[in-house]
Design a protein around this motif. Structure first.
Motif, PDB file in Angstrom:
ATOM      1  N   ASN A 162       0.860  -1.169   0.000  1.00  0.00           N
ATOM      2  CA  ASN A 162       0.000   0.000   0.000  1.00  0.00           C
ATOM      3  C   ASN A 162       0.909   1.235   0.000  1.00  0.00           C
ATOM      4  O   ASN A 162       1.566   1.539   0.965  1.00  0.00           O
ATOM      5  CB  ASN A 162      -0.908  -0.011   1.227  1.00  0.00           C
ATOM      6  CG  ASN A 162      -1.895   1.142   1.181  1.00  0.00           C
ATOM      7  OD1 ASN A 162      -1.923   1.917   0.228  1.00  0.00           O
ATOM      8  ND2 ASN A 162      -2.695   1.219   2.229  1.00  0.00           N
ATOM      9  N   ARG A 163       0.970   1.939  -1.066  1.00  0.00           N
ATOM     10  CA  ARG A 163       1.849   3.097  -1.208  1.00  0.00           C
ATOM     11  C   ARG A 163       1.083   4.416  -1.141  1.00  0.00           C
ATOM     12  O   ARG A 163       1.561   5.439  -1.581  1.00  0.00           O
ATOM     13  CB  ARG A 163       2.606   3.011  -2.522  1.00  0.00           C
ATOM     14  CG  ARG A 163       3.483   1.758  -2.587  1.00  0.00           C
ATOM     15  CD  ARG A 163       4.426   1.870  -3.733  1.00  0.00           C
ATOM     16  NE  ARG A 163       5.118   0.638  -3.948  1.00  0.00           N
ATOM     17  CZ  ARG A 163       6.271   0.324  -3.392  1.00  0.00           C
ATOM     18  NH1 ARG A 163       6.848   1.148  -2.565  1.00  0.00           N
ATOM     19  NH2 ARG A 163       6.843  -0.821  -3.664  1.00  0.00           N
ATOM     20  N   ALA A 164      -0.097   4.330  -0.639  1.00  0.00           N
ATOM     21  CA  ALA A 164      -0.885   5.563  -0.538  1.00  0.00           C
ATOM     22  C   ALA A 164      -0.299   6.445   0.533  1.00  0.00           C
ATOM     23  O   ALA A 164       0.193   6.000   1.555  1.00  0.00           O
ATOM     24  CB  ALA A 164      -2.323   5.220  -0.180  1.00  0.00           C
ATOM     25  N   LYS A 165      -0.315   7.754   0.255  1.00  0.00           N
ATOM     26  CA  LYS A 165       0.219   8.702   1.230  1.00  0.00           C
ATOM     27  C   LYS A 165      -0.803   8.875   2.333  1.00  0.00           C
ATOM     28  O   LYS A 165      -1.992   9.021   2.079  1.00  0.00           O
ATOM     29  CB  LYS A 165       0.496  10.039   0.563  1.00  0.00           C
ATOM     30  CG  LYS A 165       1.641   9.934  -0.433  1.00  0.00           C
ATOM     31  CD  LYS A 165       1.931  11.250  -0.996  1.00  0.00           C
ATOM     32  CE  LYS A 165       3.087  11.153  -1.987  1.00  0.00           C
ATOM     33  NZ  LYS A 165       3.387  12.375  -2.620  1.00  0.00           N
TER      34      LYS A 165
END
Length: 166
Positions: A162-165
């Motif tokens: 999960n690379r969501a900021k």
């Protein structure tokens, strides 16, 4: 007995015979009434007994015997149709629950009663509905497989992070 007495004490034989026929008709109709809600085996047995009695009894009018046997055949046909319908719906339920051996047993029994009902003159609507239901039952169940298969192999790829900021 219960006959009309003529002058001189003679009993009218025609009246006695008519009363005997009326009693016999009432007895036959009572036996026919037993077939209304009977299971197929009982209905078949009663129908056969009525046929045998009709062949032996020469006192009853032909029209009465014909109407009686037609009604008995109708009641036997209805009993077979009811049983067929009940068994096919049970088979459909079992197919949906993936119980294939029980489904096959119920379907086979339903087909036996279907063929007997058709032999006894079931109408086209019942025939088509039962045939459609049998086809549906055969196509239902046994398709879903748990776990990986050749068509749907297991997913061995790693999960994407999960690379969501946040």
């Amino acid at each position: 007995m219960f006959g009309i007495k003529l002058p001189g004490g003679a009993v009218d034989k025609a009246e006695l015979q008519r009363q005997a026929v009326e009693r016999a008709k009432a007895e036959w109709l009572k036996q026919l009434h037993e077939m209304v809600e009977a299971d197929p085996e009982t209905a078949e047995r009663l129908n056969k007994a009525l046929k045998d009695r009709c062949g032996k009894d020469k006192t009853l009018p032909y029209d009465f015997k014909k109407a009686l046997l037609d009604k008995a055949r109708e009641y036997e046909r209805n009993a077979n149709m009811r049983q067929c319908d009940r068994l096919l719906h049970e088979a459909a339920r079992l197919a949906a629950e993936e119980h294939l051996t029980e489904r096959a047993q119920k379907l086979g029994a339903g087909r036996r009663y279907f063929s007997k009902a058709c032999t006894l003159g079931a109408d086209e609507d019942f025939r088509h509905a039962a045939q459609r239901l049998m086809e549906t039952i055969m196509l239902t169940g046994g398709v879903h497989k748990d776990g990986p298969s050749r068509a749907k192999p297991a997913d061995f790829a790693p999960k994407t992070p999960n690379r969501a900021k946040g």
